[in-house]
Design an enzyme around this catalytic site. Structure first.
Site, PDB file in Angstrom:
ATOM      1  N   ILE A 145      70.981 -74.229  28.265  1.00 55.48           N
ATOM      2  CA  ILE A 145      70.376 -73.007  27.741  1.00 55.48           C
ATOM      3  C   ILE A 145      70.250 -73.125  26.227  1.00 55.48           C
ATOM      4  O   ILE A 145      71.246 -73.263  25.515  1.00 55.48           O
ATOM      5  CB  ILE A 145      71.174 -71.753  28.180  1.00 55.48           C
ATOM      6  CG1 ILE A 145      70.527 -70.473  27.645  1.00 55.48           C
ATOM      7  CG2 ILE A 145      72.644 -71.858  27.828  1.00 55.48           C
ATOM      8  CD1 ILE A 145      71.064 -69.204  28.286  1.00 55.48           C
ATOM      9  N   GLU A 146      69.022 -73.103  25.754  1.00 57.31           N
ATOM     10  CA  GLU A 146      68.770 -73.276  24.328  1.00 57.31           C
ATOM     11  C   GLU A 146      67.512 -72.517  23.930  1.00 57.31           C
ATOM     12  O   GLU A 146      66.828 -71.929  24.768  1.00 57.31           O
ATOM     13  CB  GLU A 146      68.656 -74.761  23.979  1.00 57.31           C
ATOM     14  CG  GLU A 146      67.713 -75.569  24.861  1.00 57.31           C
ATOM     15  CD  GLU A 146      67.754 -77.059  24.533  1.00 57.31           C
ATOM     16  OE1 GLU A 146      67.356 -77.412  23.415  1.00 57.31           O
ATOM     17  OE2 GLU A 146      68.172 -77.861  25.398  1.00 57.31           O
TER      18      GLU A 146
END
Length: 323
Positions: A145-146
Site C-alpha cells: 500500500i503506497e
C-alpha cells in the site's frame, strides 16, 4: 486452505509438491532459504526470469508475485487484466511449487487500480483477497500500500478491517503489509491504526529506497530506517525490542533505484547480516527481474540492476538469511 504457522514458514516449510527438483547433486545445491526471503517477481513486463533457474542457482524458494489489482467491480486479477489462474502467472506458481517453494501474491503496488481503493468496503475487499487465497490455497499474502492509497486514512482503515476478516477466516495465514519509509523510518499512521483496531500482522515491511539516498551508503540508511520501523511497531503494540524486530521487515531495491541511489551487492551483504542479527520477519527486494548484470549501458527498464554483479547475486545473498 491448509493453516501454516509463522514459525513453520520461518523454518522454510515447503508445499506438498515435494523436494526441490534439480539436476545438481543434492550436496551441491544451495541451502533452502526460509519463506521470510521472498523477492518480488513480476510477470507484467520486460523479461521475467525463470523462477526454477533462480531457485537452482540461489537457494531462494519463495517469491512475492506482483501485482494483484482491480479489473473493475472489485474483481482481482493479475495487473488488473490477467485471469487469476490458467495463464503465465499460474505457470510461475506451478514452477515454484514444483521446486518445493511457494508464492506470496502482492496486492497493490505503485500504479494501477488498487482493490484497496476500488472495493466499496472492508467486506468487499476481504472478499477480493479471499478469491486469490482460494484460487491458490495460499499460506501468505502481501499488501503493498503506497501513494494515494497509503495517504488516505479511510483506505488504510478499510485495508486494516479487511485483513482482520482474512485472519479470522484463514487461521494461520501470514500477512505482510508493505509501505514507504523515510530515512528515519515510516510514519506511524497505518501501524497505529492497525494496533488500535486489534490487527496484528506478521511483518510490517518498509521500502527503504527512493528516499533521497543518492551518494550515501544505502545499507546504513536501510538499517537506520528499519530501526525507526521497529520503534514505531514497538510503541504501537507494546512489544519488546526483540518482538518488534520480529514483526518488522524490509524490501529493498537492488542496483540503481528510481532516484539514482545505488544499492550494491556489498550493501545487501550488510543488510542480510543486520536482518539476521535482529531476526526480521521478512527480507525482500524489487526485484528478481533486475537481478542480473546489464549487457551494455543501464537501460533503466527493470531488466537489469545497473551495477556490477553476477546473475542472481542479490537473491543469493539474501538466501543466506535463516530467520
Amino acid at each position: 486452505m491448509v493453516a501454516v504457522s509463522a514459525a513453520a514458514l520461518a523454518a522454510g516449510a515447503t508445499t506438498a509438491t515435494g523436494a526441490y527438483a534439480s539436476d545438481a547433486p543434492k550436496d551441491a545445491r544451495p541451502a533452502a532459504a526460509p519463506a521470510a526471503v521472498a523477492p518480488y517477481l513480476y510477470n507484467g513486463w520486460g523479461d521475467p526470469p525463470d523462477p526454477a533457474e533462480v531457485m537452482r542457482a540461489t537457494g531462494v524458494r519463495w517469491f512475492t508475485l506482483a501485482f494483484v489489482l482491480d479489473a473493475g467491480g472489485c474483481d482481482p486479477r493479475w495487473d488488473g487484466d490477467r485471469a487469476l489462474t490458467g495463464g503465465v502467472d499460474q505457470q510461475t506458481v506451478d514452477k515454484v511449487r514444483a521446486g518445493g517453494g511457494d508464492i506470496v501474491p502482492s496486492f497493490g503496488g505503485a500504479s494501477g487500480a488498487k482493490l484497496e481503493q476500488e472495493c466499496a468496503d472492508a467486506g468487499a475487499l476481504a472478499g477480493a483477497y479471499q478469491k486469490v487465497i482460494d484460487a491458490y490455497g495460499l499460506k501468505a499474502i502481501d499488501i503493498d500500500i503506497e501513494g494515494d492509497a497509503y495517504n488516505d486514512g479511510a483506505t488504510q482503515q478499510k485495508t486494516v478491517d479487511a485483513l482482520k476478516r482474512i485472519k479470522a477466516d484463514n487461521p494461520g495465514i501470514i500477512t505482510y503489509v508493505t509501505f514507504p519509509s523515510g530515512q528515519s523510518g515510516p510514519d506511524g499512521s497505518m501501524i497505529d491504526r492497525a494496533a488500535d483496531s486489534g490487527l496484528e500482522v506478521d511483518g510490517w515491511t518498509i521500502m527503504p529506497f527512493d528516499f533521497g539516498g543518492e551518494g550515501q551508503n544505502m545499507a546504513d540508511l536501510t538499517e537506520q530506517a528499519t530501526d525507526g520501523l521497529k520503534n514505531r511497531v514497538k510503541d504501537a503494540y507494546g512489544y519488546s525490542d526483540d518482538e518488534a524486530y520480529r514483526h518488522s521487515g524490509l524490501s529493498s531495491m537492488n542496483g540503481i533505484t528510481d532516484v539514482n541511489e545505488t544499492v550494491t551487492t556489498g550493501n545487501f551483504e550488510a543488510i542480510e547480516g543486520y536482518a539476521q542479527e535482529h531476526h526480521l520477519a521478512r527480507l525482500s527486494f524489487w526485484s528478481v527481474n533486475r537481478d542480473r548484470p546489464c549487457s551494455g549501458a543501464y537501460p533503466n527498464d527493470d531488466t537489469c540492476s545497473g551495477v556490477d554483479q553476477d546473475p542472481w547475486e542479490f537473491s543469493r545473498i539474501l538466501a543466506g538469511f535463516t530467520g
